[in-house]
Design a protein around this motif. Sequence first.
Motif, PDB file in Angstrom:
ATOM      1  N   LYS A 553      -7.016 -24.848  21.339  1.00 46.17           N
ATOM      2  CA  LYS A 553      -7.790 -25.115  20.130  1.00 46.17           C
ATOM      3  C   LYS A 553      -6.870 -25.375  18.949  1.00 46.17           C
ATOM      4  O   LYS A 553      -7.072 -26.326  18.176  1.00 46.17           O
ATOM      5  CB  LYS A 553      -8.711 -23.932  19.831  1.00 46.17           C
ATOM      6  N   GLU A 557      -6.357 -28.739  16.549  1.00 50.35           N
ATOM      7  CA  GLU A 557      -6.522 -28.647  15.100  1.00 50.35           C
ATOM      8  C   GLU A 557      -5.260 -29.068  14.362  1.00 50.35           C
ATOM      9  O   GLU A 557      -5.316 -29.761  13.344  1.00 50.35           O
ATOM     10  CB  GLU A 557      -6.918 -27.221  14.715  1.00 50.35           C
ATOM     11  N   GLN A 602     -14.457 -30.023  18.173  1.00 50.56           N
ATOM     12  CA  GLN A 602     -13.268 -30.697  17.671  1.00 50.56           C
ATOM     13  C   GLN A 602     -13.426 -32.216  17.685  1.00 50.56           C
ATOM     14  O   GLN A 602     -12.960 -32.913  16.776  1.00 50.56           O
ATOM     15  CB  GLN A 602     -12.044 -30.302  18.512  1.00 50.56           C
TER      16      GLN A 602
END
Length: 849
Positions: A553, A557, A602
């Motif tokens: 994750k 990001e 995302q």
Amino acid sequence: MPKRISLHSTYGRTEIDDKSQLSDNFDMPSITVAPHELRNMQNLDQSDMTLREMMEDSAATGLILKAAKPWQDAYSKLYYDFLDGVQCHSSEVQIFETISDFIEYCTKTLELMRGMKSKVESVDQSPEEISLENERNTWRLVYCLYQNRLDSVDNTSGIEHDGTSYISEKEVIEALYKNSKLIREYQLIIDWLEKNALDQADRLPSLENFTDRTIPWENTFHQLKNKKSGIPFASSRPLVSCLDPDAPIREGKALHDLDQEDDARLEKRMLIEVRCGRLQKAQALAIHCGQHWRAACLLGWVPYHDPNYRNPSSDSKLPVEGNPNRSLWKLCAWKISNDVRVGQYYRAIYSSLCGNVNQLLTIANSWQDGLWAYMKTLLDIKVEAEVRGFMPKKFTPMPDEYWKGENSLEDIFYELEASENPTIRTQAHEPAHRIQKFLILDKIPTGDLESMINKDACDGQFLRFLAHLVMFLRQIGKNLDEPAADRILLEYVKFLVELGDPTLIAFYTSTLPRDTQIKIYAQFLEKVTIYEERKKCLSAAEGANLNVEAITKLVVENIRQKNMELVPDDLGGELTPADLEKISALDWLTFYVSQREEALWQANALMRYFLTSQKLDAARKAFNKIPLDTIELILNEFPGLQNTMENLMTNNILPKKASSSIREYLCYKAYLDAQEGFSEWFSHFHHGKPTPVEDLPAYPSFTEKVAHEHKMSQYNIELERWNSTMQHHTKAVKQLLFNVLLFPDGGWLVDSNNGVNHEPTTPEEVLRDHQLENLRKLCLPKIVLLLYSVMSQMNEHAECIQLADLIAAEQHQLYKVFSKEYLRELLKKMTESSVALMDQKRDPWGYSK
């Protein structure tokens, strides 16, 4: 389990169970190390054979080896060796097996490096060899010291003696070694220093030739025997008249020049053997040269013991051990060590046996020599004080200077750091010896270790050593400065990141604090772009028990947030390498089914960025990164939920994040499908329409008329086909465009409320709501204009006018997303449609008159 140290009563020597010397613990099996490339470990066996053939091939020249430096591969292999050592012995009870492996790795790598370098002309040690030898010695120190510290305790009861029963010096010393952990530790340090010196001596074997095995001082004897006739090469100085051992000092005369040279070499070599802990070897050298008295004199330190007092059998008498006049011998040895008439090296030998530290320091050529001198003296004084304080017999008193030689360990290291010998003083401040000092003092200032990594000379191998030392100290429960310890491990991980092997990086990343693990491993993964390499990296992270989901994750990001600034003059919609990197990063979230919801979240965030930048192609590529079964897999996590559009749009059934992600994803699907549908319609409308047939000339011939009629027939057929196709395309694209404008349950890019409070609670949610609102204002007016363009071009002006009702309707509230500029442009176009309707004999709203 490794052999446990068991120290028995041998004055000046520590023994090990199974009748092995302590130094034997340091001798590891000799194993040929296969060189390899850091990123090509699968070729180890093949590389191993190549290296062996090179070393065994006498035709391999030193110049080739020197140019290629193949030992660098063996040196680099230590990163993997140490990883194997840590992983093979993961439990706390196996910690010393791990240290034993470390010693073996360093030893066999040194042997391999030196074996290859022996073919090179230069015999000087390289910096790599020196560093590795220091590390090997440090791991030896760790092994013996901490095994003694962890596996044994002080016995305060001491030896029992009623004052009447017999007790010998040997028994007192045995009891002292048995009961005092500190005394055992002093002996272990001495054994460690002697083992290190032995390795140095064995690496450079002596080529000295003292004399043939005949009689001592044969040149002096030959000259004395032939005084009258004379001999060639006679000594130029007056010779002794006798050949007893004390003659040179008693008479104040010299031996023959050649004998003196032989004696100097012999004494120096005997001192080397004593320094290496091989007193018997020193005695054997003296005997070999016919000087048996030297060998006998070196036995005067042995503690006295009469075993017959405790012999249960009265029929046989056992031989007495040691020297009953040991204290007198010691005083004589002290005086000899201070006698300038005796050779320097011979005086040093006696100094080591009687505790004369000042004289012993005169021959110290290194930090280890100096420490050995101090430790020999300290242990000698401690043992002597115990014997004299416990035994009832009278001893020959030692001079006051002898007792003043006792120093604390702290004082010893202070003296070494302030030594008059520049070599000792310089070496005392070297990182390897400073670490050894900390280990001996059992005071590990982790902050001081941290300062070492800030120096330019700190390479990857030294970082590897420091990292494993910190790991060992943590495993045995040593109190450390945790931030400093974490910094050391972090620097090693950063170095490993440069090497790029995920197996190494993942394991050592797992030794860091949890938050740092995620941050560092994510930074490493950002640079990995090949799909198969990504799978290996994730597999390594799983094996090291890293939080893979949090890491992936963060990777997405981090990459998504790079270069997020929009340049107003650069909104042409062209894909850039940075865009492709952001899109490719989404793959990190598609490896695990459990992360499909995060992947959707995302991807939505990335599509918001691309649509804001007017990069439709990039948004479509990001959309396509999400596997088709993603929504189904997310719904499967909630048993009993029907896979219907109503459920997908309802936030009070699914969790808030899941529902919002799915809904937003479907909004983008509708928008991108509408854009693609319009592109197809536009292409077919402007490029698919058949070209009209040219008019006939003023006076056409019959042939031209026939040809023109044929062309017109073909054109009419194609035009009819095109009109039919356009009707189909128009119907389809209108449906796609209306899907966006009439998106159910609140509208396009509006999260479904359904009784659930959707007020943002985190900065991320606040930002998302702001982005969604901006996208509605940017995209929905464009969709309306596209829809108008389609209907206008297809002469559906009445429907164009009806768009005003749709925009003004309170049900959809589309008017709220229109700026004044967009409304002005739309009203202008509707005016044109009204004119067109009136031209068709209708009213301005499209109704028939």
